[in-house]
Scaffold this motif. Structure first.
Motif, PDB file in Angstrom:
ATOM      1  N   GLN A   1     -51.901 -30.610  29.194  1.00  0.00           N
ATOM      2  CA  GLN A   1     -50.811 -30.280  28.281  1.00  0.00           C
ATOM      3  C   GLN A   1     -51.054 -30.751  26.847  1.00  0.00           C
ATOM      4  OE1 GLN A   1     -46.701 -30.859  29.904  1.00  0.00           O
ATOM      5  NE2 GLN A   1     -47.747 -31.206  31.858  1.00  0.00           N
ATOM      6  N   PHE A   2     -52.092 -31.542  26.647  1.00  0.00           N
ATOM      7  CA  PHE A   2     -52.446 -31.933  25.280  1.00  0.00           C
ATOM      8  C   PHE A   2     -53.255 -30.849  24.570  1.00  0.00           C
ATOM      9  CE2 PHE A   2     -51.654 -36.238  26.928  1.00  0.00           C
ATOM     10  CZ  PHE A   2     -50.889 -36.750  25.884  1.00  0.00           C
ATOM     11  N   PHE A   3     -53.627 -29.806  25.296  1.00  0.00           N
ATOM     12  CA  PHE A   3     -54.483 -28.757  24.741  1.00  0.00           C
ATOM     13  C   PHE A   3     -53.816 -27.394  24.914  1.00  0.00           C
ATOM     14  CE2 PHE A   3     -57.023 -32.253  26.356  1.00  0.00           C
ATOM     15  CZ  PHE A   3     -57.833 -32.571  25.281  1.00  0.00           C
ATOM     16  N   HIS A   4     -54.285 -26.442  24.139  1.00  0.00           N
ATOM     17  CA  HIS A   4     -53.790 -25.071  24.252  1.00  0.00           C
ATOM     18  C   HIS A   4     -54.468 -24.427  25.467  1.00  0.00           C
ATOM     19  CE1 HIS A   4     -51.617 -25.065  20.441  1.00  0.00           C
ATOM     20  NE2 HIS A   4     -52.655 -25.702  19.915  1.00  0.00           N
ATOM     21  N   MET A   5     -53.746 -24.392  26.553  1.00  0.00           N
ATOM     22  CA  MET A   5     -54.314 -23.881  27.800  1.00  0.00           C
ATOM     23  C   MET A   5     -53.294 -22.993  28.490  1.00  0.00           C
ATOM     24  SD  MET A   5     -56.409 -27.151  29.304  1.00  0.00           S
ATOM     25  CE  MET A   5     -57.754 -26.071  29.803  1.00  0.00           C
ATOM     26  N   SER A   6     -53.809 -22.057  29.281  1.00  0.00           N
ATOM     27  CA  SER A   6     -52.930 -21.182  30.046  1.00  0.00           C
ATOM     28  C   SER A   6     -52.426 -21.911  31.285  1.00  0.00           C
ATOM     29  CB  SER A   6     -53.691 -19.918  30.462  1.00  0.00           C
ATOM     30  OG  SER A   6     -54.700 -20.248  31.407  1.00  0.00           O
ATOM     31  N   ALA A   7     -51.415 -21.324  31.920  1.00  0.00           N
ATOM     32  CA  ALA A   7     -50.882 -21.912  33.148  1.00  0.00           C
ATOM     33  C   ALA A   7     -51.957 -21.957  34.231  1.00  0.00           C
ATOM     34  CB  ALA A   7     -49.670 -21.116  33.631  1.00  0.00           C
ATOM     35  N   ALA A   8     -52.813 -20.933  34.284  1.00  0.00           N
ATOM     36  CA  ALA A   8     -53.888 -20.911  35.280  1.00  0.00           C
ATOM     37  C   ALA A   8     -54.886 -22.037  35.035  1.00  0.00           C
ATOM     38  CB  ALA A   8     -54.591 -19.560  35.255  1.00  0.00           C
ATOM     39  N   GLU A   9     -55.182 -22.324  33.784  1.00  0.00           N
ATOM     40  CA  GLU A   9     -56.116 -23.411  33.478  1.00  0.00           C
ATOM     41  C   GLU A   9     -55.480 -24.765  33.750  1.00  0.00           C
ATOM     42  OE1 GLU A   9     -58.728 -21.234  29.949  1.00  0.00           O
ATOM     43  OE2 GLU A   9     -56.809 -22.172  29.466  1.00  0.00           O
ATOM     44  N   ARG A  10     -54.190 -24.897  33.450  1.00  0.00           N
ATOM     45  CA  ARG A  10     -53.499 -26.153  33.796  1.00  0.00           C
ATOM     46  C   ARG A  10     -53.494 -26.360  35.303  1.00  0.00           C
ATOM     47  NH1 ARG A  10     -49.882 -24.439  29.825  1.00  0.00           N
ATOM     48  NH2 ARG A  10     -48.441 -23.648  31.401  1.00  0.00           N
ATOM     49  N   LYS A  11     -53.306 -25.270  36.046  1.00  0.00           N
ATOM     50  CA  LYS A  11     -53.335 -25.369  37.501  1.00  0.00           C
ATOM     51  C   LYS A  11     -54.679 -25.903  37.975  1.00  0.00           C
ATOM     52  CE  LYS A  11     -54.208 -21.690  39.833  1.00  0.00           C
ATOM     53  NZ  LYS A  11     -54.128 -20.365  40.468  1.00  0.00           N
ATOM     54  N   THR A  12     -55.748 -25.408  37.388  1.00  0.00           N
ATOM     55  CA  THR A  12     -57.077 -25.855  37.785  1.00  0.00           C
ATOM     56  C   THR A  12     -57.222 -27.356  37.602  1.00  0.00           C
ATOM     57  OG1 THR A  12     -58.076 -23.713  37.276  1.00  0.00           O
ATOM     58  CG2 THR A  12     -59.530 -25.627  37.278  1.00  0.00           C
ATOM     59  N   LEU A  13     -56.777 -27.873  36.465  1.00  0.00           N
ATOM     60  CA  LEU A  13     -56.916 -29.308  36.213  1.00  0.00           C
ATOM     61  C   LEU A  13     -55.934 -30.120  37.054  1.00  0.00           C
ATOM     62  CD1 LEU A  13     -57.532 -29.337  32.360  1.00  0.00           C
ATOM     63  CD2 LEU A  13     -59.181 -29.532  34.222  1.00  0.00           C
ATOM     64  N   LEU A  14     -54.750 -29.570  37.309  1.00  0.00           N
ATOM     65  CA  LEU A  14     -53.810 -30.252  38.202  1.00  0.00           C
ATOM     66  C   LEU A  14     -54.436 -30.442  39.584  1.00  0.00           C
ATOM     67  CD1 LEU A  14     -50.019 -29.412  38.601  1.00  0.00           C
ATOM     68  CD2 LEU A  14     -51.449 -29.798  40.603  1.00  0.00           C
ATOM     69  N   VAL A  15     -54.990 -29.378  40.124  1.00  0.00           N
ATOM     70  CA  VAL A  15     -55.589 -29.446  41.456  1.00  0.00           C
ATOM     71  C   VAL A  15     -56.857 -30.299  41.423  1.00  0.00           C
ATOM     72  CG1 VAL A  15     -56.568 -28.085  43.337  1.00  0.00           C
ATOM     73  CG2 VAL A  15     -54.592 -27.231  42.084  1.00  0.00           C
ATOM     74  N   ALA A  16     -57.577 -30.279  40.321  1.00  0.00           N
ATOM     75  CA  ALA A  16     -58.766 -31.131  40.198  1.00  0.00           C
ATOM     76  C   ALA A  16     -58.393 -32.600  40.313  1.00  0.00           C
ATOM     77  CB  ALA A  16     -59.481 -30.857  38.876  1.00  0.00           C
ATOM     78  N   GLY A  17     -57.291 -32.984  39.671  1.00  0.00           N
ATOM     79  CA  GLY A  17     -56.829 -34.361  39.778  1.00  0.00           C
ATOM     80  C   GLY A  17     -56.402 -34.717  41.187  1.00  0.00           C
ATOM     81  N   ALA A  18     -55.733 -33.774  41.856  1.00  0.00           N
ATOM     82  CA  ALA A  18     -55.311 -33.999  43.238  1.00  0.00           C
ATOM     83  C   ALA A  18     -56.518 -34.170  44.155  1.00  0.00           C
ATOM     84  CB  ALA A  18     -54.441 -32.837  43.707  1.00  0.00           C
ATOM     85  N   ALA A  19     -57.523 -33.307  44.006  1.00  0.00           N
ATOM     86  CA  ALA A  19     -58.725 -33.389  44.839  1.00  0.00           C
ATOM     87  C   ALA A  19     -59.490 -34.679  44.575  1.00  0.00           C
ATOM     88  CB  ALA A  19     -59.622 -32.180  44.581  1.00  0.00           C
ATOM     89  N   ALA A  20     -59.522 -35.109  43.324  1.00  0.00           N
ATOM     90  CA  ALA A  20     -60.217 -36.354  42.989  1.00  0.00           C
ATOM     91  C   ALA A  20     -59.532 -37.547  43.639  1.00  0.00           C
ATOM     92  CB  ALA A  20     -60.262 -36.531  41.470  1.00  0.00           C
ATOM     93  N   GLY A  21     -58.203 -37.561  43.631  1.00  0.00           N
ATOM     94  CA  GLY A  21     -57.479 -38.660  44.260  1.00  0.00           C
ATOM     95  C   GLY A  21     -57.723 -38.722  45.753  1.00  0.00           C
ATOM     96  N   MET A  22     -57.652 -37.569  46.415  1.00  0.00           N
ATOM     97  CA  MET A  22     -57.887 -37.536  47.861  1.00  0.00           C
ATOM     98  C   MET A  22     -59.321 -37.942  48.183  1.00  0.00           C
ATOM     99  SD  MET A  22     -57.388 -34.337  50.483  1.00  0.00           S
ATOM    100  CE  MET A  22     -58.003 -34.430  52.182  1.00  0.00           C
ATOM    101  N   THR A  23     -60.274 -37.510  47.378  1.00  0.00           N
ATOM    102  CA  THR A  23     -61.674 -37.868  47.600  1.00  0.00           C
ATOM    103  C   THR A  23     -61.885 -39.367  47.496  1.00  0.00           C
ATOM    104  OG1 THR A  23     -62.456 -35.728  46.771  1.00  0.00           O
ATOM    105  CG2 THR A  23     -64.027 -37.548  46.744  1.00  0.00           C
TER     106      THR A  23
END
Length: 604
Positions: free
Chosen positions: A168-190
């Motif tokens: 959200q600090f950058f100009h990004m689409s909802a699809a790109e925000r979704k990618t980073l949201l899920v990336a953070g979730a996957a990193a935590g689980m890993t």
């Protein structure tokens, strides 16, 4: 002689802002994925650190509440003294969580994954800083005071919040925000489980709602980055290192199917009971803020019966896999853990579902392993994977997760068989999973089936109307007015073409009405009148997806299709043609017929 067409009539204007491509390829991913990869490195590091903070908070609260000392070394609640405090502590934890949810953020209630799905599908993948702070804190209090939960749901929510906030600090689409949201979730689980493959599979099967390089690659990068951090934060190696001597004959594979079916039935029963108990809480004449405290009473009473049923319970998982446990203890844990987990989760407190599912599925598998050939620990592992894959409707995640937490590759085939069997049972028995049912109760319907978009498989030439009624560019405005006002049935939209068939533009019935009282236009030709209009056009080789995007971006109900070389009109596509294509997709699902017949039937 053919009339030359001014270039301005076919301007190189991108009517759809780059939303679709004329030159279709295998994937839609472009070089912007490199930016997402770079950002995924940051998010993966943040998710791993958040996992360490959450686990440390849980251990800290557990040690303070149950053993009276400050430490972040994970304790076992098997050593917790049985006293009145065992009932009081979960009640106090429930009160604190209820207050945090009411006056902080209601999104901290529940196990985290449905909330992450809602943020992705409904909230534009935007999560608030308040959730990123309160979710791990509330989960630490809940689990630390005896809540029978795991840390994976909260870390998925927390890691997702980190990815979303960073995006959200950058100009990004909802699809790109979704990618980073899920990336953070996957990193935590890993980071917590040391399971990067399962974390990526969980992202694909449960969170991304797509399988595109644009999202898959950054998520995989974040999981890989988290693996690199894990030795410094949690240590290296599998979480529950185990090795089974697996050499099942073909007939014992059928026992794996039986194990999966049993786990699927267990999963369906737990899901049904969970939401019935939640309905019972909904009918209480008190505010939901007090529900976690009521759930805390049941947790405490269950702890008096079997203290090991409280908390995360990783020591139970280790004992089930190693066989360092007796049948009586397994039965007691299975019953007590089931009751307190169902009531506690239904009360709306904060905690994850994965660790309890592993324990409950593993306990059932261990008990079945008493009569099945081989080690009970092996069947416990199959029960864990099948319960996870069936309940979460994520069979590949369950398979790879069980493999990664043990490091035993010899179990992969039995794991896959059992997990898919459980998945089949739950899909056939229940319309929704334990995760999506909560979302449905909030008024949102989601589907978790992936499929190829028929709009991307079909070309414009396949659905366009080739025999198009047109008006000549030489027709005067006066004649056009009479044409639309005449007795003959007319369309609302007509392409206008020159003598050589090239497209000049289009005229609508609305245009004729506007010209009705303007006599100065009467002698003008349609070609001169519309010559300055920019015309959105398609080509025969364009995908229907491109045509649909063109309609949306230009608010056009019809798109003329022209030859890209000669600019001659070759067809027309209307919205109803898109609907016919949708109808053909239904036909592929519902039209059942046999194309080959047996010789006897053919002779008859």
């Amino acid at each position: 002689m053919a009339r030359s067409i001014p270039e301005k009539k076919y301007p190189q204007h991108d009517f759809i802002g780059g939303l679709a491509r004329r030159e279709a390829g295998d994937f839609t991913t472009d070089k912007r994925v490199l930016l997402l990869i770079g950002m995924a490195i940051v998010v993966g590091s943040g998710g791993a650190l958040a996992a360490w903070v959450l686990v440390s908070l849980i251990s800290l609260v557990t040690n303070i509440v149950w053993f009276g000392h400050v430490s972040i070394v994970p304790p076992s609640l098997a050593d917790a003294p049985r006293s009145a405090w065992m009932v009081v502590a979960p009640v106090i934890g429930g009160l604190v969580i209820g207050l945090m949810a009411r006056f902080g953020s209601e999104k901290i209630r529940g196990h985290g994954i449905p909330e992450a799905i809602e943020a992705i599908l409904i909230g534009g993948s935007r999560m608030s800083p308040k959730v990123a702070l309160l979710k791990p804190l509330s989960s630490a209090i809940s689990i630390g005071t005896g809540g029978p939960f795991g840390a994976e749901g909260p870390i998925i929510m927390t890691g997702g919040a980190i990815g979303s906030l960073f995006a959200q600090f950058f100009h990004m689409s909802a699809a790109e925000r979704k990618t980073l949201l899920v990336a953070g979730a996957a990193a935590g689980m890993t980071a917590i489980f040391g399971s990067p493959i399962a974390a990526v599979m969980l992202a694909v099967e449960l969170l991304l709602f797509e399988w595109k390089p644009r999202s898959f690659i950054p998520v995989a990068v974040a999981a890989a980055v988290s693996v690199c951090w894990r030795p410094f934060l949690f240590g290296s190696g599998p979480l529950f290192p185990t090795h089974f001597q697996v050499s099942l004959p073909w007939w014992e594979i059928l026992l794996c199917v039986v194990m999966g079916i049993a786990s699927g039935l267990q999963s369906g029963l737990l899901t049904t009971l969970l939401y019935r108990i939640e309905d019972a809480f909904e009918s209480l004449p008190i505010h939901w803020m007090w529900w976690p405290a009521l759930g805390g009473v049941v947790i405490g009473l269950g702890g008096l019966v079997e203290p090991r049923a409280l908390g995360v319970g990783y020591d139970i998982i280790a004992d089930l896999l190693s066989g360092n446990i007796v049948a009586k203890a397994v039965v007691l844990i299975l019953v007590v853990k089931t009751v307190i987990w169902l009531v506690a989760l239904s009360s709306g407190t904060s905690g994850g579902v994965l660790a309890p599912l592993l324990i409950l599925g593993g306990a059932l598998g261990w008990l079945m392993g008493i009569v099945f050939p081989g080690e009970p620990g092996f069947w416990a592992l199959l029960g864990m994977a099948a319960m996870m894959g069936g309940t979460m409707r994520a069979p590949l995640t369950g398979t790879f997760f069980a493999f990664e937490i043990t490091g035993d590759g010899s179990t992969l085939v039995p794991l896959l068989v059992a997990t898919v069997a459980a998945y089949a049972v739950t899909v056939l028995l229940l319309r929704r999973s334990i995760l999506t049912e909560k979302i449905a109760r909030r008024g949102q319907h989601i589907t978790r089936e992936y499929g190829i978009d028929p709009f991307e498989l079909t070309r414009a030439r396949d659905i366009m109307i080739s025999d198009v009624d047109t008006l000549p560019a030489s027709m005067t405005v006066a004649d056009a007015r009479e044409f639309f006002a005449g007795p003959r049935e007319t369309h609302r939209y007509y392409p206008v073409t020159y003598e050589d068939g090239t497209l000049a533009g289009f005229v609508t019935r609305g245009d004729a009405l506007l010209w009705q009282n303007d006599t100065e236009l009467s002698d003008q030709s349609l070609g001169d009148r519309i010559s300055d209009a920019s015309i959105p056009v398609g080509h025969p080789e364009d995908t229907v997806g491109f045509i649909a995007d063109l309609m949306i971006s230009t608010d056009a109900g019809r798109i003329p299709v022209v030859d890209p070389q000669t600019r001659k009109l070759v067809g027309l596509i209307a919205r109803k043609d898109l609907l016919r294509l949708r109808s053909s997709l239904r036909t592929t699902e519902l039209d059942r017929r046999a194309f080959l017949r047996s010789p006897a039937k053919a002779a008859g």
